[in-house]
Design an enzyme around this catalytic site. Structure first.
Site, PDB file in Angstrom:
ATOM      1  N   HIS A 290      34.922  11.040 -23.918  1.00  0.00           N
ATOM      2  CA  HIS A 290      35.782  10.114 -23.954  1.00  0.00           C
ATOM      3  C   HIS A 290      35.144   8.730 -24.497  1.00  0.00           C
ATOM      4  O   HIS A 290      34.218   8.536 -24.655  1.00  0.00           O
ATOM      5  CB  HIS A 290      36.006   9.667 -22.344  1.00  0.00           C
ATOM      6  CG  HIS A 290      34.829   9.312 -21.643  1.00  0.00           C
ATOM      7  ND1 HIS A 290      34.850   7.985 -21.477  1.00  0.00           N
ATOM      8  CD2 HIS A 290      33.943   9.936 -20.668  1.00  0.00           C
ATOM      9  CE1 HIS A 290      33.509   7.874 -20.733  1.00  0.00           C
ATOM     10  NE2 HIS A 290      33.174   8.801 -19.931  1.00  0.00           N
ATOM     11  N   GLU A 336      39.086   7.789 -19.853  1.00  0.00           N
ATOM     12  CA  GLU A 336      38.547   8.580 -18.661  1.00  0.00           C
ATOM     13  C   GLU A 336      38.054   7.761 -17.702  1.00  0.00           C
ATOM     14  O   GLU A 336      38.387   8.099 -16.253  1.00  0.00           O
ATOM     15  CB  GLU A 336      37.296   9.246 -19.022  1.00  0.00           C
ATOM     16  CG  GLU A 336      36.919  10.391 -18.119  1.00  0.00           C
ATOM     17  CD  GLU A 336      35.828   9.836 -17.246  1.00  0.00           C
ATOM     18  OE1 GLU A 336      35.338  10.692 -16.238  1.00  0.00           O
ATOM     19  OE2 GLU A 336      35.163   8.807 -17.545  1.00  0.00           O
ATOM     20  N   GLU A 337      37.552   6.578 -17.989  1.00  0.00           N
ATOM     21  CA  GLU A 337      36.723   5.671 -16.761  1.00  0.00           C
ATOM     22  C   GLU A 337      37.692   5.075 -15.987  1.00  0.00           C
ATOM     23  O   GLU A 337      37.441   5.278 -14.571  1.00  0.00           O
ATOM     24  CB  GLU A 337      35.929   4.625 -17.419  1.00  0.00           C
ATOM     25  CG  GLU A 337      34.928   5.152 -18.240  1.00  0.00           C
ATOM     26  CD  GLU A 337      33.697   5.591 -17.523  1.00  0.00           C
ATOM     27  OE1 GLU A 337      33.776   5.848 -16.330  1.00  0.00           O
ATOM     28  OE2 GLU A 337      32.658   6.135 -18.129  1.00  0.00           O
ATOM     29  N   ASP A 364      29.970  15.002 -21.154  1.00  0.00           N
ATOM     30  CA  ASP A 364      30.192  13.659 -20.742  1.00  0.00           C
ATOM     31  C   ASP A 364      29.030  13.549 -19.477  1.00  0.00           C
ATOM     32  O   ASP A 364      29.415  13.146 -18.369  1.00  0.00           O
ATOM     33  CB  ASP A 364      31.551  13.656 -20.066  1.00  0.00           C
ATOM     34  CG  ASP A 364      31.776  11.825 -19.387  1.00  0.00           C
ATOM     35  OD1 ASP A 364      31.008  11.032 -19.908  1.00  0.00           O
ATOM     36  OD2 ASP A 364      32.631  11.774 -18.793  1.00  0.00           O
TER      37      ASP A 364
HETATM   38 ZN   LIG Z   1      31.722   9.191 -18.716  1.00  0.00          ZN
END
Ligand SMILES: [Zn+2]
Length: 467
Positions: A290, A336-337, A364
């Site tokens: 990401h 993503e976060e 990740d």
């Molecule tokens: Zn991450």
């Protein structure tokens, strides 16, 4: 990596060949050409790697890149230009709307005991509302779980609730320690707002006892507006001190102030680069991480490492003149976060366009020394994947375990796709995760390159043997 997606890992070694005869049988096993190719990929990654230099630019020149921020947009432009400069067959931006939360002024917190003031390192949690302009001050009730907080009910009214369950240090799989605590961060404010708390503070999600608060996503889901309360993480050392002081001085007052807010959704992009398959151009293998990160550090481990490794996979194919049979895609997922919008959008578009995705690999978990891979694949592939383990274990890739691939590739899941997660050593990951300490200097060049070589080797095998 946001919430723990890592399913409980099962050691793969005990699987014997139990395929049902009616299922497709996989007879291929790795051969000498494969071991020469893997050696070549590691040689070039370690002697002629580029990913560390790219990470320097992403971390130091662009920095933290929260969804919707100018830095996130710079990272999009950087990724697109880099993959174009590398001469990938196709590079494009896939539009996606993302949440746009901003931290605002630097947060402040302290507590006072008998006229002594203790400053507390604090950071707002992503998605939280602000405190009133002058902050919040109140007595503190410490709890160790959501259940304990809920059982207190009305006793919480007018207080600041303090979630203080630490990581279980005995767990070797650090993501399990994280997974065992992170509900306090994600849901602490949501479940206590209805009892009239002033706010919720949470012990940072880390093993390390230090002065750095670790941010991360929280959610109110669909609770009423008047039940939403501000929430923040405090450093582990401050959490220990506060807990100690509360035993002696249960009426001490805690103060905190934050000015974060959520703006309207912002336009952004996934960045996609492609090497067209020689035999199956319409079958896809996705490699990704990401591109967004939290804002306190520069997101070097989470997940700048995964981004540069994913691009390096395609570059190493080109450099070694290996023409992939399937189309390989490096995907730099956005958001993503605090939303996973990029991962969802990518899967949605793949479905809409009737794309045939045979496999995906996500990195990740930080840029540390390689240990292995998790996989979520059809049982007919178990024996085959096991034969890859024999080939890759001399490179330190010993851990082949069943488990999820990762958050961003998760939405691609179907009966036909095989999902893989790159698993480096994670003992130091949560020292830096979502904190100001997640910076480029914490990444070791050789470890990062070994990871890129590991991922490239796995993709080489997937491309050679999966159809
Ligand atoms: Zn991450």
């Amino acid at each position: 990596m946001r919430y723990t997606i890592i399913a409980i890992s099962l050691l793969f070694g005990f699987f014997s060949c139990q395929q049902n005869n009616t299922k497709k049988q996989i007879h291929q096993t790795v051969n000498k050409t494969d071991s020469i190719a893997v050696k070549q990929l590691f040689d070039t990654a370690l002697s002629n790697g580029q990913c560390y230099q790219w990470l320097d630019v992403l971390s130091n020149d662009i920095g933290g890149r929260l969804s919707g921020s100018p830095q996130a947009q710079q990272a999009v432009e950087w990724g697109e230009k880099l993959m174009n400069d590398l001469g990938f067959d196709k590079v494009w931006l896939q539009p996606v709307m993302v949440p746009h939360w901003v931290r605002g002024e630097k947060e402040e917190a302290y507590f006072t005991v008998n006229n002594t003031k203790y400053n507390v390192p604090i950071c707002a949690l992503g998605g939280s509302i602000a405190t009133p302009e002058n902050g919040i001050s109140g007595e503190v009730i410490e709890v160790k779980s959501l259940e304990e907080a809920e059982s207190m009910g009305e006793k919480l009214r007018g207080k600041i609730v303090f979630f203080n369950r630490p990581f279980d240090d005995t767990l070797l799989l650090t993501f399990r320690a994280y997974g065992g605590c992170v509900d306090q961060r994600g849901s602490g404010a949501r479940v206590t707002g209805k009892f009239g708390v002033l706010g919720a503070i949470v012990r940072s999600m880390t093993h390390s006892i230090d002065d750095y608060p670790h941010t991360g996503a929280m959610g109110y889901r669909d609770i009423p507006e008047n039940e939403k309360v501000p929430t923040a993480a405090i450093s582990t050392r401050a959490a220990n001190l506060l807990s100690e002081q509360l035993k002696e001085n249960p009426n001490l007052k805690f103060y905190f102030k934050q000015s974060c807010k959520t703006l309207p959704d912002a336009p952004s992009f996934n960045v996609i680069g492609e090497l067209t398959g020689s035999k199956y151009p319409d079958k896809f293998i996705t490699i990704g991480g990401h591109l967004d990160s939290w804002d306190l550090g520069d997101g070097a481990h989470d997940d700048g490492a995964g981004i540069v490794q994913s691009i390096e996979v395609l570059r190493l194919f080109k450099l070694n003149n290996i023409k992939p049979r399937h189309t390989l895609r490096a995907v730099l997922f956005m958001n993503e976060e605090n939303g996973l919008r990029g991962g969802r959008k990518y899967a949605e578009e793949a479905k809409k366009n009737n794309e045939n995705h045979i496999a995906a690999l996500e990195s990740d978990s930080g840029g540390f020394t390689p240990r292995g891979f998790t996989f979520d694949a059809d049982s007919t592939y178990l024996e085959l994947i096991m034969s890859w383990k024999n080939l890759l274990s001399p490179y330190g890739l010993h851990d082949f375990s069943k488990g999820g691939g990762g958050a961003d590739i998760g939405p691609l899941k179907s009966d036909t796709i095989s999902l893989f997660g790159y698993r480096p050593d994670t003992q130091r990951y949560f020292d830096y995760h979502h904190a100001a300490t997640d910076t480029f200097d914490k990444v070791n060049k050789r470890e990062l390159e070994l990871g890129a070589a590991s991922m490239t080797s796995l993709i080489y095998l997937i491309d050679s043997y999966l159809d």
